[in-house]
Design an enzyme around this catalytic site. Structure first.
Site, PDB file in Angstrom:
ATOM      1  N   SER A  87       0.870  -1.224  -0.109  1.00 48.74           N
ATOM      2  CA  SER A  87       0.089   0.007   0.010  1.00 48.74           C
ATOM      3  C   SER A  87       0.814   1.193  -0.140  1.00 48.74           C
ATOM      4  O   SER A  87       1.889   1.193   0.549  1.00 48.74           O
ATOM      5  CB  SER A  87      -0.837   0.146   1.033  1.00 48.74           C
ATOM      6  OG  SER A  87      -1.610  -1.150   1.371  1.00 48.74           O
TER       7      SER A  87
HETATM    8  N1  SAH Z   1       0.285  -5.700   4.093  1.00 44.58           N
HETATM    9  C1  SAH Z   1       0.939  -5.979   3.097  1.00 44.58           C
HETATM   10  C2  SAH Z   1       0.209  -5.597   1.685  1.00 44.58           C
HETATM   11  C3  SAH Z   1      -0.135  -6.860   0.982  1.00 44.58           C
HETATM   12  S1  SAH Z   1      -1.166  -6.939  -0.059  1.00 44.58           S
HETATM   13  C4  SAH Z   1       2.227  -5.147   2.964  1.00 44.58           C
HETATM   14  O1  SAH Z   1       2.643  -4.369   3.714  1.00 44.58           O
HETATM   15  O2  SAH Z   1       2.840  -5.275   1.843  1.00 44.58           O
HETATM   16  C5  SAH Z   1      -2.436  -8.020   0.245  1.00 44.58           C
HETATM   17  C6  SAH Z   1      -1.817  -9.380   0.628  1.00 44.58           C
HETATM   18  O3  SAH Z   1      -3.198 -10.297   1.189  1.00 44.58           O
HETATM   19  C7  SAH Z   1      -1.525 -10.019  -0.452  1.00 44.58           C
HETATM   20  O4  SAH Z   1      -0.081 -10.708  -0.167  1.00 44.58           O
HETATM   21  C8  SAH Z   1      -2.445 -11.271  -0.619  1.00 44.58           C
HETATM   22  O5  SAH Z   1      -1.829 -12.501  -1.278  1.00 44.58           O
HETATM   23  C9  SAH Z   1      -2.960 -11.460   0.760  1.00 44.58           C
HETATM   24  N2  SAH Z   1      -4.150 -12.292   0.934  1.00 44.58           N
HETATM   25  C10 SAH Z   1      -5.127 -12.216  -0.176  1.00 44.58           C
HETATM   26  N3  SAH Z   1      -6.356 -12.948   0.352  1.00 44.58           N
HETATM   27  C11 SAH Z   1      -5.905 -13.712   1.622  1.00 44.58           C
HETATM   28  C12 SAH Z   1      -6.325 -14.585   2.606  1.00 44.58           C
HETATM   29  N4  SAH Z   1      -7.576 -15.011   2.445  1.00 44.58           N
HETATM   30  N5  SAH Z   1      -5.662 -14.806   3.621  1.00 44.58           N
HETATM   31  C13 SAH Z   1      -4.253 -14.171   3.653  1.00 44.58           C
HETATM   32  N6  SAH Z   1      -3.623 -13.338   3.209  1.00 44.58           N
HETATM   33  C14 SAH Z   1      -4.366 -13.238   2.030  1.00 44.58           C
END
Ligand code: SAH
Length: 237
Positions: A87
């Site tokens: 983000s």
């Molecule tokens: N907090 C992260 C942002 C990641 S983007 C950062 O600081 O970089 C969102 C993430 O959520 C992705 O890596 C994706 O694979 C994960 N995601 C999507 N659905 C999910 C689920 N059901 N359980 C766990 N992770 C999930």
């Protein structure tokens, strides 16, 4: 010196700037500028001094792919591979501030991704539990967190819809992928006075960034702003 610092130093030895040319930007200066120009009360209204300090301290460039490191402190999200994104710094700061993190808190994050949000939280609370559904990202983020010397983040690979019940209740829950509906298991793992912040809505359009706060058996709901997150995958069939 962290492995990241070492890599940077080696890169500078291999590709030294020509005499008279400015060298690569100093990440500490870049972070200070990010806080001043994108986050603080004059820029965008992030007022919690501990959150601003954490944003100024965490080396965001260590959590993005090498190809994106030069843009790590810019005012937008970045790709982290496998179709996922880290983000925009402002959104990380806003969600973190909304949790009102306290030093003794235990926080659950759904969607570890790059590990950056977990690193910011790790500087503010006692323990961070984080779940990532894509094993490759989970492995990379665990390594990045270790390389930056962070020791209070616990990792799990799996579907975050069920939360992490063994470590519940949590003072804060942060979901960094967009849920179509609010996962009930997560709400049930929220401690009294705990807060949960998550984007809710369809993945093809924008979503509402919603905050829930528990008061005994009651939950209050407020909408913070309009956002666009990658979808939360998995969930009940
Ligand atoms: N907090 C992260 C942002 C990641 S983007 C950062 O600081 O970089 C969102 C993430 O959520 C992705 O890596 C994706 O694979 C994960 N995601 C999507 N659905 C999910 C689920 N059901 N359980 C766990 N992770 C999930």
């Amino acid at each position: 010196m962290t492995p990241g610092d070492l890599n940077r130093t080696v890169r500078q030895w291999l590709h030294p700037p020509n005499p008279g040319e400015p060298g690569p930007p100093d990440p500490v200066d870049e972070r200070r500028r990010m806080v001043r120009e994108q986050l603080d009360c004059h820029a965008r209204g992030i007022t919690n001094p501990r959150v601003l300090q954490a944003m100024a301290a965490v080396p965001r460039h260590e959590f993005v792919p090498c190809s994106e490191a030069a843009s790590a402190y810019e005012d937008h999200p970045l790709p982290i591979g496998l179709g996922q994104t880290i983000s925009q710094p402002y959104i990380v700061a806003l969600m973190t501030q909304a949790l009102d993190p306290q030093p003794e808190d235990r926080v659950l994050e759904i969607g570890t991704g790059s590990g950056y949000q977990a690193a910011v939280l790790a500087g503010l609370v006692g323990q961070v539990y984080t779940i990532e559904i894509i094993p490759e990202l989970a492995a990379r983020s665990e390594k990045a967190l270790q390389n930056t010397g962070i020791r209070n983040v616990f990792h799990r690979i799996g579907d975050g819809h069920e939360g992490w019940p063994e470590a519940a209740p949590y003072n804060g829950i942060l979901v960094t992928c967009a849920a179509r509906t609010v996962p009930g298991a997560l709400l049930s793992q929220l401690a009294d006075s705990g807060r949960m912040v998550l984007p809710v809505g369809p993945s093809d359009a924008g979503q509402e960034l919603v905050m829930f706060e528990r008061h005994g058996n009651k939950l209050t709901r407020s909408v913070l702003l309009w956002v666009k997150f990658v979808p939360m995958t998995g969930g009940p069939c």
